[in-house]
Design an enzyme around this catalytic site. Structure first.
Site, mmCIF file in Angstrom:
data_model
loop_
_atom_site.group_PDB
_atom_site.id
_atom_site.type_symbol
_atom_site.label_atom_id
_atom_site.label_comp_id
_atom_site.label_asym_id
_atom_site.label_seq_id
_atom_site.Cartn_x
_atom_site.Cartn_y
_atom_site.Cartn_z
ATOM 1 N N GLN A 160 52.060 16.391 53.028
ATOM 2 C CA GLN A 160 50.909 16.836 53.867
ATOM 3 C C GLN A 160 51.174 16.668 55.165
ATOM 4 O O GLN A 160 50.698 17.916 56.000
ATOM 5 C CB GLN A 160 49.487 15.920 53.419
ATOM 6 C CG GLN A 160 48.227 16.524 54.069
ATOM 7 C CD GLN A 160 47.861 17.663 53.088
ATOM 8 O OE1 GLN A 160 48.037 17.889 51.795
ATOM 9 N NE2 GLN A 160 47.270 18.651 53.918
ATOM 10 N N VAL A 190 44.721 23.969 56.546
ATOM 11 C CA VAL A 190 45.339 22.867 55.935
ATOM 12 C C VAL A 190 44.996 21.610 56.454
ATOM 13 O O VAL A 190 44.691 21.263 57.583
ATOM 14 C CB VAL A 190 46.887 23.072 56.555
ATOM 15 C CG1 VAL A 190 48.067 21.999 55.949
ATOM 16 C CG2 VAL A 190 47.736 24.353 56.110
ATOM 17 N N ALA A 191 44.574 20.694 55.497
ATOM 18 C CA ALA A 191 44.180 19.231 55.488
ATOM 19 C C ALA A 191 45.161 18.565 56.510
ATOM 20 O O ALA A 191 46.271 18.360 56.331
ATOM 21 C CB ALA A 191 43.982 18.715 54.401
ATOM 22 N N SER A 196 42.779 14.894 53.101
ATOM 23 C CA SER A 196 42.872 15.703 51.546
ATOM 24 C C SER A 196 42.815 14.619 50.419
ATOM 25 O O SER A 196 43.364 13.878 50.048
ATOM 26 C CB SER A 196 44.091 16.655 51.703
ATOM 27 O OG SER A 196 44.098 16.978 50.312
ATOM 28 N N HIS A 198 43.602 15.417 47.639
ATOM 29 C CA HIS A 198 44.767 15.643 46.754
ATOM 30 C C HIS A 198 45.629 14.460 47.186
ATOM 31 O O HIS A 198 46.651 13.975 46.354
ATOM 32 C CB HIS A 198 45.370 16.546 47.105
ATOM 33 C CG HIS A 198 44.627 17.959 46.610
ATOM 34 N ND1 HIS A 198 44.758 18.326 45.044
ATOM 35 C CD2 HIS A 198 43.853 18.895 46.869
ATOM 36 C CE1 HIS A 198 44.221 19.373 44.785
ATOM 37 N NE2 HIS A 198 43.395 19.530 46.205
ATOM 38 N N ASP A 205 43.253 20.748 41.265
ATOM 39 C CA ASP A 205 42.749 22.100 41.455
ATOM 40 C C ASP A 205 42.946 22.768 39.944
ATOM 41 O O ASP A 205 44.281 22.600 39.462
ATOM 42 C CB ASP A 205 43.555 22.932 42.369
ATOM 43 C CG ASP A 205 43.175 22.533 43.677
ATOM 44 O OD1 ASP A 205 42.191 21.911 43.864
ATOM 45 O OD2 ASP A 205 43.929 22.667 44.630
ATOM 46 N N GLU A 253 34.456 25.706 46.150
ATOM 47 C CA GLU A 253 35.703 25.562 45.640
ATOM 48 C C GLU A 253 35.715 25.223 44.232
ATOM 49 O O GLU A 253 35.547 24.374 43.802
ATOM 50 C CB GLU A 253 36.663 24.676 46.197
ATOM 51 C CG GLU A 253 37.113 24.865 47.473
ATOM 52 C CD GLU A 253 38.219 24.112 48.189
ATOM 53 O OE1 GLU A 253 38.734 24.491 49.346
ATOM 54 O OE2 GLU A 253 38.615 23.106 47.433
ATOM 55 N N HIS A 256 38.216 22.841 42.379
ATOM 56 C CA HIS A 256 38.587 21.846 42.931
ATOM 57 C C HIS A 256 37.702 20.372 42.134
ATOM 58 O O HIS A 256 36.605 20.324 42.448
ATOM 59 C CB HIS A 256 38.575 21.678 44.279
ATOM 60 C CG HIS A 256 38.910 20.194 44.923
ATOM 61 N ND1 HIS A 256 40.138 20.187 45.698
ATOM 62 C CD2 HIS A 256 38.375 18.741 44.856
ATOM 63 C CE1 HIS A 256 40.353 18.908 46.084
ATOM 64 N NE2 HIS A 256 39.235 18.218 45.398
HETATM 65 ZN ZN LIG Z 1 41.782 21.175 45.790
#
Ligand SMILES: [Zn+2]
Length: 295
Positions: A160, A190-191, A196, A198, A205, A253, A256
């Protein structure tokens, strides 16, 4: 009129005709562009309306089929004067309810132990504690003849960091703006490291194998319809629902999913609220567009 003069005026008329023709073509093109734009807007509106309708249908079906055990919360809430069931104080510190968003970043110390999930051949990693729930959800979806696939899961801290730093460099280069400004812009796509979901291994996702685009159309696939209706049974929620961007800070989203545990997933889904609301957290103020870009 002399021949030369007449030729001159014919030339001028031809030139004028050419200009008129060119202007007409340009006008037509802008008309077509405008029509296309409004069509596109209308499509977006319709797809959002369809989603709202779908949600209503889902509610009706569940009530009609007498799933008293599966849908009692909203009814209870209605009876009690629409008082929402939110997370109890004692639960808020549980790992599965960890809030990660643009205003509540995690630190590197929050990175969990991860394991490769067992449902896909790509070998995505997730928090070890959700591997079984994920496997069960995929097994049941596939038993219905559906073909969901994971396209992103756990993202390591360093990954990230480099995604974000690369984006800042590109924005600086392309737009010729200083790093500080570029960082703000980069964070909308972009996080920023730590913001994020994630990175906590609880987000995935998931797309239809037959439609792998991360856009609004995703919600119309049979896989997504099934997931939106059933994922809560396995402890997952659709984390960034339609019309909730002002709270989550993230666009709709429909791919997600976030693990929050079965009890929370049930209460969040049935009450049509977000994780922020469930935890009594403030709506996100930092401007974010999406956290799923990996470019
Ligand atoms: Zn996601």
């Amino acid at each position: 009129m002399s021949t030369r003069k007449r030729r001159g005026s014919i030339r001028r008329i031809r030139q004028r005709n050419r200009r008129v023709a060119l202007a007409t073509v340009l006008a037509c093109m802008s008309c077509m562009a405008a029509v296309f734009y409004f069509d596109k807007k209308e499509e977006e509106k319709i797809s959002q309306e369809t989603y709202a309708e779908q949600e209503k249908e889902t509610d009706k079906e569940s009530t009609a089929s007498g799933q008293t055990e599966e849908q009692p919360v909203q009814e209870e809430a209605d009876a009690a004067g629409t008082e929402l069931k939110l997370a109890e104080e004692s639960e808020k510190n549980q790992w599965y309810l960890k809030l990660v968003n643009a205003d509540n970043p995690m630190t590197e110390a929050d990175v969990p132990e991860v394991t490769e999930e067992t449902v896909d051949t790509e070998g995505y990693q997730v928090d070890t504690r959700i591997v079984d729930a994920l496997a069960k959800m995929f097994e049941d979806a596939r038993a219905e003849g559906l073909n969901p696939m994971i396209c992103s899961a756990f993202r390591a801290w360093d990954t990230q960091v480099s995604l974000y730093e690369n984006k800042i460099s590109r924005v600086m280069e392309e737009e010729g703006i200083p790093e500080e400004e570029a960082a703000v812009e980069a964070a909308t796509v972009v996080a920023k490291p730590g913001t994020s979901e994630h990175q906590i291994g609880l987000a995935l996702d998931i797309v239809s194998h037959d439609y792998q685009e991360l856009d609004d159309e995703q919600m119309n696939t049979p896989e997504q319809k099934w997931l939106m209706e059933n994922s809560w049974k396995y402890g997952f929620i659709l984390r960034y629902p339609v019309n909730k961007s002002e709270i989550t800070g993230v666009i709709f989203e429909p791919w997600h999913y976030r693990y929050v545990g079965e009890k929370a997933a049930k209460e969040i889904t049935e009450q049509d609220i977000t994780l922020e609301e469930y935890l009594g957290a403030e709506p996100v103020e930092t401007a974010v567009f999406s956290t799923d870009s990996q470019e």
